[in-house]
Write an enzyme that holds these catalytic residues in place. Sequence first.
Site, PDB file in Angstrom:
ATOM      1  N   ASP A 228       0.880  -1.133  -0.061  1.00  0.00           N
ATOM      2  CA  ASP A 228      -0.148  -0.075  -0.003  1.00  0.00           C
ATOM      3  C   ASP A 228       0.788   1.047  -0.175  1.00  0.00           C
ATOM      4  O   ASP A 228       2.116   1.419   0.471  1.00  0.00           O
ATOM      5  CB  ASP A 228      -0.853  -0.117   1.213  1.00  0.00           C
ATOM      6  CG  ASP A 228      -2.065   0.751   1.120  1.00  0.00           C
ATOM      7  OD1 ASP A 228      -2.349   1.422  -0.106  1.00  0.00           O
ATOM      8  OD2 ASP A 228      -2.699   0.999   2.040  1.00  0.00           O
ATOM      9  N   HIS A 367      -9.154  -0.798  -8.290  1.00  0.00           N
ATOM     10  CA  HIS A 367      -8.914   0.216  -7.067  1.00  0.00           C
ATOM     11  C   HIS A 367      -8.175   1.361  -7.445  1.00  0.00           C
ATOM     12  O   HIS A 367      -8.499   2.594  -7.413  1.00  0.00           O
ATOM     13  CB  HIS A 367      -8.949  -0.374  -5.714  1.00  0.00           C
ATOM     14  CG  HIS A 367      -8.542   0.411  -4.712  1.00  0.00           C
ATOM     15  ND1 HIS A 367      -9.439   1.350  -4.205  1.00  0.00           N
ATOM     16  CD2 HIS A 367      -7.125   0.582  -3.951  1.00  0.00           C
ATOM     17  CE1 HIS A 367      -8.819   1.872  -3.388  1.00  0.00           C
ATOM     18  NE2 HIS A 367      -7.482   1.530  -3.163  1.00  0.00           N
TER      19      HIS A 367
END
Length: 502
Positions: A228, A367
């Site tokens: 991330d 995403h």
Amino acid sequence: MRLSTIHTLISLGLCAGLVSARSVDGVESQLQKRAAGILIDPPALPALPSIGEAQAAASAVGLNLSDIQGDILVGMKKNKELFFFFDIANVKNFKAKLKSVILPLLTSTTQLLDNSTQPVTALNIAFSQTGLTALGITDDLNDILFTQGQFANAANLSDTGTANWVPQFKGTKIHGVILLASNTVDKLNTALAKLQSALGNSVQELYSLQAAARPGAEQGHEHFGFLDGISNPAVDGFQQPLPGQAVVPPGEILVGEMGDNVTRPAWAKDGSFLAFRQLKQLVPEFNKFLADNAIKAPGLTVQQGSDLLGARMVGRWKSGAPVFLSPVFDDPALGADRNRNNDFTYAAPGQNHSDPTDQSKCPFSAHIRKTRPRSDLGLPETNSHHIVRGGIPYGPEVTPAEASSKTTKTERGLAFVGYQSNINNGFQFLQKTWANNPNFVHGGVGFDPIIGANQGNPRVVNGLDPTNPSRNFTLMTDFIVSRGGEYFFSPSISAIAKTLSV
């Protein structure tokens, strides 16, 4: 720095380590340099600049990094973090404590960029609109979402009402949040206990959340397992961009700087709006969905098909490698290379717009594509919808019993933190207009399968199956469940000294 300030720092266990003896009001104070930094630095994520690099970049655009609270620009680099949500119980006492206790402990950006100047435990603070009002601040910061608070805008985020919200986030009870960051949980707990003692009855704890980077090889990965923070933008005046990294003017993140075109009170300059969200992740259920719906294609095992589906939902493999550059199998070497893992646009070489019919390499609904569409909106990128994310996982690792039963028993998730100078252009736009919009960027692509929300109703997602891109998946489960949050303003250090604590 006054001797009383040094005594406060030492007594709270938050003091920065110094390499050599330092004179304070004529008194020599020898402080031991900390053994380990409070930030993590996974090799695949954009590196923070050195103090020299940052100061050179800042001087070119006039940024004062010593006046900007450190948490705003460091991104997803914290090792251990504790969020302490409070209300102001006694305004007069709190203002006194804000000046005598909190102000000396506030950690600036420049302090965080060098281990030798990092405190043992970093401290930053931000206030809700309710908190600023309690402090007697009547100036309008000109951000309606901040003024109203997140609870009033839950419908704009398509949360399932507020039934799943942590009770303390319901309404506008929270006045502020103190963010503590260190390299061990013990240091966090010690610092918090001493801080609470020093603040006394000036504040009341409403809620706290402890979070930490995941262990070992999972450091830098969220609980679903994906690396991330790769796509965090480079802020002009703070860092040099890596290939493919978005570059944003400082005013897109910092109030009152170049790129912030909204009228603000002068004292708000170099502050930033903090969007906080507690996002519960249903990891065993997510993994079950991937296994049950594994992509079937020649040459793929069931596990490879499951991994491919997850990668196409996110837009990256767990290593961080983008599916656009590695569309069938993970490429850990690509994922680990910060000079290559973000260097793509979704368009063919030489083109300034992506093919609106081609989802073979990456779904339009993925995403990372929903939240940064790159060439889907044309090149060069000129949109102003960026945030600096500073989130960190919370909760324990998935247990063998949970993995076996495919059911979450203990809460875990992401303490989401996003900084911007305009919440409507930043966090809320990304969530409402892009992630939650089934017709963005091309009609009928469906919801963002990771963070997209539909008020708890089923979500239709298109393009996930590369063998049949027009096939729709209907997601019956929200794998991320909002537990609520609040909007805060993180003022500059000088604003706290000259405006908020007087």
